[in-house]
Design a protein around this motif. Structure first.
Motif, PDB file in Angstrom:
ATOM      1  N   ILE A   1     -67.215   4.786  17.194  1.00 49.41           N
ATOM      2  CA  ILE A   1     -66.822   3.338  16.900  1.00 49.41           C
ATOM      3  C   ILE A   1     -66.414   2.761  18.329  1.00 49.41           C
ATOM      4  N   PRO A   2     -67.157   1.998  18.968  1.00 50.31           N
ATOM      5  CA  PRO A   2     -66.894   1.396  20.303  1.00 50.31           C
ATOM      6  C   PRO A   2     -65.449   0.923  20.066  1.00 50.31           C
ATOM      7  N   LYS A   3     -64.692   0.955  21.481  1.00 45.31           N
ATOM      8  CA  LYS A   3     -63.221   0.504  21.294  1.00 45.31           C
ATOM      9  C   LYS A   3     -62.945  -0.590  22.270  1.00 45.31           C
ATOM     10  N   THR A   4     -62.219  -1.298  22.212  1.00 40.73           N
ATOM     11  CA  THR A   4     -61.687  -2.346  23.073  1.00 40.73           C
ATOM     12  C   THR A   4     -60.360  -2.073  23.484  1.00 40.73           C
ATOM     13  N   VAL A   5     -60.047  -2.250  24.969  1.00 41.21           N
ATOM     14  CA  VAL A   5     -58.495  -2.354  25.394  1.00 41.21           C
ATOM     15  C   VAL A   5     -58.490  -3.168  26.320  1.00 41.21           C
ATOM     16  N   THR A   6     -57.399  -3.283  26.619  1.00 41.78           N
ATOM     17  CA  THR A   6     -56.903  -4.294  27.879  1.00 41.78           C
ATOM     18  C   THR A   6     -56.385  -3.755  28.799  1.00 41.78           C
ATOM     19  N   ALA A   7     -56.397  -4.169  30.077  1.00 41.81           N
ATOM     20  CA  ALA A   7     -56.094  -3.082  31.398  1.00 41.81           C
ATOM     21  C   ALA A   7     -55.459  -4.166  32.287  1.00 41.81           C
ATOM     22  N   SER A   8     -54.897  -3.794  33.342  1.00 41.75           N
ATOM     23  CA  SER A   8     -54.941  -4.244  34.803  1.00 41.75           C
ATOM     24  C   SER A   8     -55.435  -3.475  35.723  1.00 41.75           C
ATOM     25  N   ALA A   9     -56.476  -3.430  36.360  1.00 39.83           N
ATOM     26  CA  ALA A   9     -56.757  -2.609  37.345  1.00 39.83           C
ATOM     27  C   ALA A   9     -55.843  -2.746  38.538  1.00 39.83           C
ATOM     28  N   LEU A  10     -55.345  -4.047  38.678  1.00 39.41           N
ATOM     29  CA  LEU A  10     -54.508  -4.455  40.160  1.00 39.41           C
ATOM     30  C   LEU A  10     -53.004  -3.982  39.576  1.00 39.41           C
ATOM     31  N   LYS A  11     -52.564  -3.991  38.280  1.00 38.54           N
ATOM     32  CA  LYS A  11     -51.170  -3.442  38.012  1.00 38.54           C
ATOM     33  C   LYS A  11     -51.117  -2.321  37.593  1.00 38.54           C
ATOM     34  N   ASN A  12     -52.450  -1.666  37.553  1.00 39.75           N
ATOM     35  CA  ASN A  12     -52.232  -0.107  37.117  1.00 39.75           C
ATOM     36  C   ASN A  12     -51.831  -0.078  35.587  1.00 39.75           C
ATOM     37  N   ILE A  13     -52.302  -0.882  34.852  1.00 40.08           N
ATOM     38  CA  ILE A  13     -51.938  -0.831  33.515  1.00 40.08           C
ATOM     39  C   ILE A  13     -53.001  -0.418  32.374  1.00 40.08           C
ATOM     40  N   GLY A  14     -52.904   0.420  31.517  1.00 44.17           N
ATOM     41  CA  GLY A  14     -53.922   0.775  30.596  1.00 44.17           C
ATOM     42  C   GLY A  14     -55.074   1.710  31.296  1.00 44.17           C
ATOM     43  N   ILE A  15     -54.721   2.295  32.483  1.00 48.04           N
ATOM     44  CA  ILE A  15     -55.850   2.967  32.989  1.00 48.04           C
ATOM     45  C   ILE A  15     -55.519   4.197  32.199  1.00 48.04           C
ATOM     46  N   GLU A  16     -54.702   4.866  32.009  1.00 46.35           N
ATOM     47  CA  GLU A  16     -54.400   6.166  31.167  1.00 46.35           C
ATOM     48  C   GLU A  16     -55.082   6.045  29.966  1.00 46.35           C
ATOM     49  N   ASN A  17     -54.880   5.135  29.294  1.00 46.06           N
ATOM     50  CA  ASN A  17     -55.211   4.863  27.976  1.00 46.06           C
ATOM     51  C   ASN A  17     -56.957   4.745  28.111  1.00 46.06           C
ATOM     52  N   THR A  18     -57.212   4.353  29.065  1.00 53.07           N
ATOM     53  CA  THR A  18     -58.866   4.032  29.262  1.00 53.07           C
ATOM     54  C   THR A  18     -59.391   5.737  29.335  1.00 53.07           C
ATOM     55  N   TRP A  19     -58.833   6.377  30.218  1.00 55.16           N
ATOM     56  CA  TRP A  19     -59.253   7.803  30.438  1.00 55.16           C
ATOM     57  C   TRP A  19     -58.976   8.567  28.838  1.00 55.16           C
ATOM     58  N   ASN A  20     -57.964   8.300  28.388  1.00 51.17           N
ATOM     59  CA  ASN A  20     -57.803   9.152  27.134  1.00 51.17           C
ATOM     60  C   ASN A  20     -58.879   8.727  26.016  1.00 51.17           C
ATOM     61  N   ILE A  21     -59.525   7.532  26.045  1.00 50.42           N
ATOM     62  CA  ILE A  21     -60.416   7.155  25.218  1.00 50.42           C
ATOM     63  C   ILE A  21     -61.751   7.817  25.531  1.00 50.42           C
ATOM     64  N   VAL A  22     -62.207   7.786  26.956  1.00 54.24           N
ATOM     65  CA  VAL A  22     -63.083   8.553  27.496  1.00 54.24           C
ATOM     66  C   VAL A  22     -63.129  10.136  26.806  1.00 54.24           C
ATOM     67  N   ASP A  23     -61.741  10.766  27.165  1.00 52.27           N
ATOM     68  CA  ASP A  23     -61.571  12.038  26.784  1.00 52.27           C
ATOM     69  C   ASP A  23     -61.752  12.492  25.151  1.00 52.27           C
ATOM     70  N   GLU A  24     -61.292  11.337  24.481  1.00 50.24           N
ATOM     71  CA  GLU A  24     -61.744  11.455  23.232  1.00 50.24           C
ATOM     72  C   GLU A  24     -63.074  11.372  22.628  1.00 50.24           C
ATOM     73  N   PHE A  25     -63.750  10.480  23.433  1.00 50.36           N
ATOM     74  CA  PHE A  25     -65.111  10.291  23.229  1.00 50.36           C
ATOM     75  C   PHE A  25     -66.052  11.558  23.417  1.00 50.36           C
ATOM     76  N   VAL A  26     -65.525  12.145  24.511  1.00 52.41           N
ATOM     77  CA  VAL A  26     -66.191  13.609  24.907  1.00 52.41           C
ATOM     78  C   VAL A  26     -65.956  14.539  23.947  1.00 52.41           C
ATOM     79  N   ASN A  27     -64.710  14.653  23.494  1.00 47.92           N
ATOM     80  CA  ASN A  27     -64.461  15.670  22.331  1.00 47.92           C
ATOM     81  C   ASN A  27     -65.217  15.372  20.980  1.00 47.92           C
ATOM     82  N   GLN A  28     -65.236  14.342  20.552  1.00 44.53           N
ATOM     83  CA  GLN A  28     -65.853  13.802  19.350  1.00 44.53           C
ATOM     84  C   GLN A  28     -67.483  14.274  19.470  1.00 44.53           C
ATOM     85  N   THR A  29     -67.882  13.784  20.608  1.00 40.86           N
ATOM     86  CA  THR A  29     -69.400  13.920  20.539  1.00 40.86           C
ATOM     87  C   THR A  29     -69.769  15.112  21.052  1.00 40.86           C
ATOM     88  N   SER A  30     -68.939  16.266  21.617  1.00 47.44           N
ATOM     89  CA  SER A  30     -68.923  17.463  21.762  1.00 47.44           C
ATOM     90  C   SER A  30     -69.305  18.334  20.580  1.00 47.44           C
TER      91      SER A  30
END
Ligand code: GDP
Length: 366
Positions: A269-298
């Motif tokens: 199920i596609p997800k939506t997050v907020t982030a600030s690339a400039l202020k380094n906010i939400g970056i870890e969360n973004t990676w965690n979602i990628v990781d979750e996707f990889v786990n789930q689809t594997s």
């Protein structure tokens, strides 16, 4: 006559002393240069061992070979790709798209540095078939990703500066194989989210990320519905300062909108997050979602299935590309094509008849 000539030469300031061997070539300097160049040019074996050892310089040179249209380079590139393939396939391939100005390069820099802090090696490739027109709109500009680009654990490669979308996609796919053989754990493939290139990128990657801005509206941002449908994750970037509230609102809107889209084949199920690339906010969360996707689809088998589908696509595409080249590089056929084109223009034949006739001739060509 000859004698006179010889005599004349002997008298001239250009005379050559006896005993010095005359070179056979007109331009011996150039010939020697070429021999030296060929001798020094890395062989497939050199490239392979350099790439495997993580030599970024050789990796860059190898990608240049891949992008080269010269037959000699192409033969070598094919050999090299075949040699690298057994070492490829182990990275996580992420597509990143969004309109110019949304913050792709800022995001890739912050995201890439975060991944490096986790001990990963990150490669960034770009697909930008428009770069000839805009003189390198993506990654062309040296000030982008300053910190990431100098990092020893990163490799950044701008899009090939010329070529069709198909050509650029092919060389990016091959560059990806080389990067994986070089041990990069995450490969980010960037593209501008305004055209056709997203579909091409989605066929190269495991995970597709769309960067958006709050309050722009899809239409205003020039994002087509089809691109949103492809996204595994929408990142509302620039969620900082005064923009925070709008970003959170946009996040909810996209979450609601995504529910209305047909479910993805991945079961994700596609997800939506907020982030600030400039202020380094939400970056870890973004990676965690990628990781979750990889786990789930594997676990559900989609990850491998998708890669298999992509391999099938490469097989078919390679065949059709070769057939296409074979036809259009055949002098006899191109002459006939030109002739039949005139017939079509003059209304003596319709285009289907002309195509049919040409193909008949081609298939019976020996
Ligand atoms: P690209 O064209 O998509 O690669 O966008 P850039 O990364 O070049 O960013 C465009 C502009 O937006 C630059 O001036 C960035 O500094 C700015 N920018 C990028 N990310 C953010 C962010 O998270 N917050 C804010 N406030 N500005 C950002």
């Amino acid at each position: 006559m000859e004698k006179n000539d010889h005599h004349h030469k002997a008298e001239s300031a250009l005379k050559v002393n006896e005993g010095i061997e005359q070179p056979a070539s007109i331009n011996p300097m150039l010939e020697n240069e070429m021999i030296r160049f060929r001798k020094n040019r890395p062989t497939v074996k050199d490239f392979l061992s350099g790439i495997r050892a993580g030599n970024r310089n050789l990796l860059g040179q190898a990608i240049t070979q891949i992008e080269s249209a010269r037959t000699e380079d192409q033969v070598m590139a094919t050999e090299l790709i075949n040699a690298c393939l057994p070492f490829s396939g182990k990275s996580i391939r992420i597509g990143i798209t969004g309109v110019p100005g949304v913050g792709k390069s800022t995001f890739i820099e912050t995201f890439g540095l975060y991944l490096i802090s986790l001990g990963k090696k990150v490669a960034v490739l770009a697909i930008d078939p428009s770069s000839t027109r805009t003189k390198g709109s993506i990654l062309g500009d040296k000030t982008r990703m300053e910190e990431l680009s100098v990092h020893t654990e990163a490799f950044i490669r701008p899009s090939a500066s010329s070529g069709t979308l198909g050509g650029v996609t092919r060389s990016t796919r091959e560059a990806l194989i080389l990067c994986e053989a070089a041990g990069f754990d995450v490969i980010l493939i960037e593209t501008v989210g305004v055209g056709q290139s997203e579909t091409a990128v989605s066929r190269l990657v495991d995970f597709f990320m769309l960067l958006m801005l709050a309050g722009g509206g899809d239409e205003l941002q020039g994002i087509k519905r089809g691109i949103i449908e492809m996204a595994d994750l929408i990142v509302i970037n620039k969620a900082d300062g005064d923009n925070m509230l709008k970003a959170n609102l946009a996040k909810r809107e996209y979450e609601n909108a995504l529910h209305l889209f047909p479910p993805l084949a991945s079961g994700w199920i596609p997800k939506t997050v907020t982030a600030s690339a400039l202020k380094n906010i939400g970056i870890e969360n973004t990676w965690n979602i990628v990781d979750e996707f990889v786990n789930q689809t594997s676990t559900n088998g989609y990850f491998q299935k998708n890669r298999h589908e992509q391999s099938k696509h490469i097989l078919r595409e390679t065949i059709s590309h070769a057939l296409n080249n074979h036809f259009f590089n055949n002098e006899k056929m191109t002459k006939r094509l030109f002739f039949l084109e005139q017939q079509v223009i003059a209304d003596r034949m319709n285009p289907y008849q002309a195509a049919h006739q040409l193909l008949e001739e081609y298939f019976h060509l020996r």
